[in-house]
Design a protein around this motif. Structure first.
Motif, PDB file in Angstrom:
ATOM      1  N   THR A 117       0.832  -1.205   0.000  1.00  0.00           N
ATOM      2  CA  THR A 117       0.000   0.000   0.000  1.00  0.00           C
ATOM      3  C   THR A 117       0.866   1.253   0.000  1.00  0.00           C
ATOM      4  O   THR A 117       0.600   2.208  -0.742  1.00  0.00           O
ATOM      5  CB  THR A 117      -0.935   0.001   1.227  1.00  0.00           C
ATOM      6  N   ALA A 118       1.918   1.265   0.812  1.00  0.00           N
ATOM      7  CA  ALA A 118       2.816   2.417   0.856  1.00  0.00           C
ATOM      8  C   ALA A 118       3.522   2.600  -0.488  1.00  0.00           C
ATOM      9  O   ALA A 118       3.717   3.737  -0.951  1.00  0.00           O
ATOM     10  CB  ALA A 118       3.838   2.254   1.983  1.00  0.00           C
ATOM     11  N   THR A 119       3.879   1.506  -1.149  1.00  0.00           N
ATOM     12  CA  THR A 119       4.531   1.590  -2.451  1.00  0.00           C
ATOM     13  C   THR A 119       3.580   2.164  -3.506  1.00  0.00           C
ATOM     14  O   THR A 119       3.976   2.998  -4.322  1.00  0.00           O
ATOM     15  CB  THR A 119       5.041   0.205  -2.894  1.00  0.00           C
ATOM     16  N   MET A 120       2.325   1.739  -3.478  1.00  0.00           N
ATOM     17  CA  MET A 120       1.351   2.286  -4.424  1.00  0.00           C
ATOM     18  C   MET A 120       1.136   3.782  -4.190  1.00  0.00           C
ATOM     19  O   MET A 120       1.038   4.557  -5.146  1.00  0.00           O
ATOM     20  CB  MET A 120       0.023   1.534  -4.313  1.00  0.00           C
ATOM     21  N   ARG A 121       1.089   4.192  -2.912  1.00  0.00           N
ATOM     22  CA  ARG A 121       0.959   5.616  -2.607  1.00  0.00           C
ATOM     23  C   ARG A 121       2.167   6.393  -3.114  1.00  0.00           C
ATOM     24  O   ARG A 121       2.040   7.502  -3.642  1.00  0.00           O
ATOM     25  CB  ARG A 121       0.808   5.834  -1.094  1.00  0.00           C
TER      26      ARG A 121
ATOM     27  N   VAL B 115      13.719  13.760  -8.461  1.00  0.00           N
ATOM     28  CA  VAL B 115      12.533  13.838  -7.611  1.00  0.00           C
ATOM     29  C   VAL B 115      12.596  12.655  -6.656  1.00  0.00           C
ATOM     30  O   VAL B 115      12.697  11.502  -7.077  1.00  0.00           O
ATOM     31  CB  VAL B 115      11.240  13.788  -8.449  1.00  0.00           C
ATOM     32  N   GLN B 116      12.551  12.966  -5.361  1.00  0.00           N
ATOM     33  CA  GLN B 116      12.589  11.923  -4.333  1.00  0.00           C
ATOM     34  C   GLN B 116      11.285  11.975  -3.544  1.00  0.00           C
ATOM     35  O   GLN B 116      10.889  13.027  -3.051  1.00  0.00           O
ATOM     36  CB  GLN B 116      13.768  12.124  -3.392  1.00  0.00           C
ATOM     37  N   ILE B 117      10.646  10.828  -3.408  1.00  0.00           N
ATOM     38  CA  ILE B 117       9.380  10.695  -2.700  1.00  0.00           C
ATOM     39  C   ILE B 117       9.614   9.773  -1.513  1.00  0.00           C
ATOM     40  O   ILE B 117      10.219   8.709  -1.648  1.00  0.00           O
ATOM     41  CB  ILE B 117       8.295  10.075  -3.605  1.00  0.00           C
ATOM     42  N   THR B 118       9.116  10.165  -0.339  1.00  0.00           N
ATOM     43  CA  THR B 118       9.167   9.312   0.838  1.00  0.00           C
ATOM     44  C   THR B 118       7.764   9.207   1.410  1.00  0.00           C
ATOM     45  O   THR B 118       7.118  10.222   1.686  1.00  0.00           O
ATOM     46  CB  THR B 118      10.119   9.880   1.909  1.00  0.00           C
ATOM     47  N   VAL B 119       7.296   7.976   1.594  1.00  0.00           N
ATOM     48  CA  VAL B 119       5.976   7.710   2.173  1.00  0.00           C
ATOM     49  C   VAL B 119       6.181   6.824   3.391  1.00  0.00           C
ATOM     50  O   VAL B 119       6.899   5.832   3.331  1.00  0.00           O
ATOM     51  CB  VAL B 119       5.053   7.001   1.161  1.00  0.00           C
ATOM     52  N   THR B 120       5.551   7.193   4.506  1.00  0.00           N
ATOM     53  CA  THR B 120       5.564   6.361   5.705  1.00  0.00           C
ATOM     54  C   THR B 120       4.219   5.682   5.821  1.00  0.00           C
ATOM     55  O   THR B 120       3.180   6.339   5.847  1.00  0.00           O
ATOM     56  CB  THR B 120       5.852   7.199   6.960  1.00  0.00           C
ATOM     57  N   GLY B 121       4.232   4.348   5.865  1.00  0.00           N
ATOM     58  CA  GLY B 121       3.002   3.571   5.933  1.00  0.00           C
ATOM     59  C   GLY B 121       2.428   3.527   7.335  1.00  0.00           C
ATOM     60  O   GLY B 121       2.995   4.056   8.296  1.00  0.00           O
ATOM     61  N   THR B 122       1.289   2.877   7.466  1.00  0.00           N
ATOM     62  CA  THR B 122       0.596   2.792   8.749  1.00  0.00           C
ATOM     63  C   THR B 122       1.364   1.969   9.778  1.00  0.00           C
ATOM     64  O   THR B 122       1.232   2.191  10.969  1.00  0.00           O
ATOM     65  CB  THR B 122      -0.801   2.176   8.561  1.00  0.00           C
ATOM     66  N   GLY B 123       2.180   1.032   9.314  1.00  0.00           N
ATOM     67  CA  GLY B 123       2.963   0.209  10.228  1.00  0.00           C
ATOM     68  C   GLY B 123       4.342   0.776  10.527  1.00  0.00           C
ATOM     69  O   GLY B 123       5.149   0.139  11.171  1.00  0.00           O
TER      70      GLY B 123
ATOM     71  N   VAL C 145       8.829   3.920   2.471  1.00  0.00           N
ATOM     72  CA  VAL C 145       9.107   3.596   1.072  1.00  0.00           C
ATOM     73  C   VAL C 145       9.661   4.857   0.438  1.00  0.00           C
ATOM     74  O   VAL C 145       9.060   5.926   0.548  1.00  0.00           O
ATOM     75  CB  VAL C 145       7.833   3.122   0.336  1.00  0.00           C
ATOM     76  N   GLN C 146      10.817   4.732  -0.210  1.00  0.00           N
ATOM     77  CA  GLN C 146      11.437   5.875  -0.878  1.00  0.00           C
ATOM     78  C   GLN C 146      11.606   5.553  -2.353  1.00  0.00           C
ATOM     79  O   GLN C 146      12.056   4.460  -2.708  1.00  0.00           O
ATOM     80  CB  GLN C 146      12.802   6.189  -0.272  1.00  0.00           C
ATOM     81  N   LEU C 147      11.227   6.512  -3.192  1.00  0.00           N
ATOM     82  CA  LEU C 147      11.405   6.389  -4.630  1.00  0.00           C
ATOM     83  C   LEU C 147      12.193   7.592  -5.114  1.00  0.00           C
ATOM     84  O   LEU C 147      12.020   8.693  -4.601  1.00  0.00           O
ATOM     85  CB  LEU C 147      10.062   6.362  -5.356  1.00  0.00           C
ATOM     86  N   ALA C 148      13.031   7.393  -6.111  1.00  0.00           N
ATOM     87  CA  ALA C 148      13.774   8.493  -6.728  1.00  0.00           C
ATOM     88  C   ALA C 148      13.720   8.308  -8.233  1.00  0.00           C
ATOM     89  O   ALA C 148      13.811   7.186  -8.732  1.00  0.00           O
ATOM     90  CB  ALA C 148      15.219   8.508  -6.238  1.00  0.00           C
TER      91      ALA C 148
END
Length: 103
Positions: free
Chosen positions: A39-43, A77-85, A89-92
């Motif tokens: 889920t965090a990766t999809m976000r 462009v760097q994206i960082t998402v923190t999931g509920t757990g 997840v970091q994407l660049a």
């Protein structure tokens, strides 16, 4: 079959059953973690697409856009998402810098 044999068989069966239940519980815990990471990766992928297009990415998402290299027309462009757990997840991605528009 004597009473002692029956008790011994019951103990052995109980130990095997407990082992199977622990394995099932561990598999369920791992499945839940994989779902949270997915889920965090999809976000993060969605936020990356929106960030590349210059659209707002939403809450709980960190976005950094920095020039990449000297004289290049690229940005990282760097994206960082923190999931509920708590998983991160970091994407660049390298994207072409948008040209400046005359006003």
């Amino acid at each position: 079959m004597s009473l002692l044999e029956a008790l011994l068989a019951t103990v052995i069966l109980s130990v095997v059953a407990i082992g199977c239940l622990e394995g099932t519980r561990g598999a369920a815990r791992l499945q839940r973690r994989v779902e949270e990471i997915s889920t965090a990766t999809m976000r993060a992928e969605s936020a990356m697409s929106r960030a590349v297009l210059g659209l707002p990415v939403g809450d709980g998402v960190s976005v950094q856009r920095v020039p990449y290299g000297a004289g290049n027309r690229l940005d990282m462009v760097q994206i960082t998402v923190t999931g509920t757990g708590g998983e991160r997840v970091q994407l660049a991605r390298l994207v072409e810098r948008a040209p400046l528009r005359a006003r």
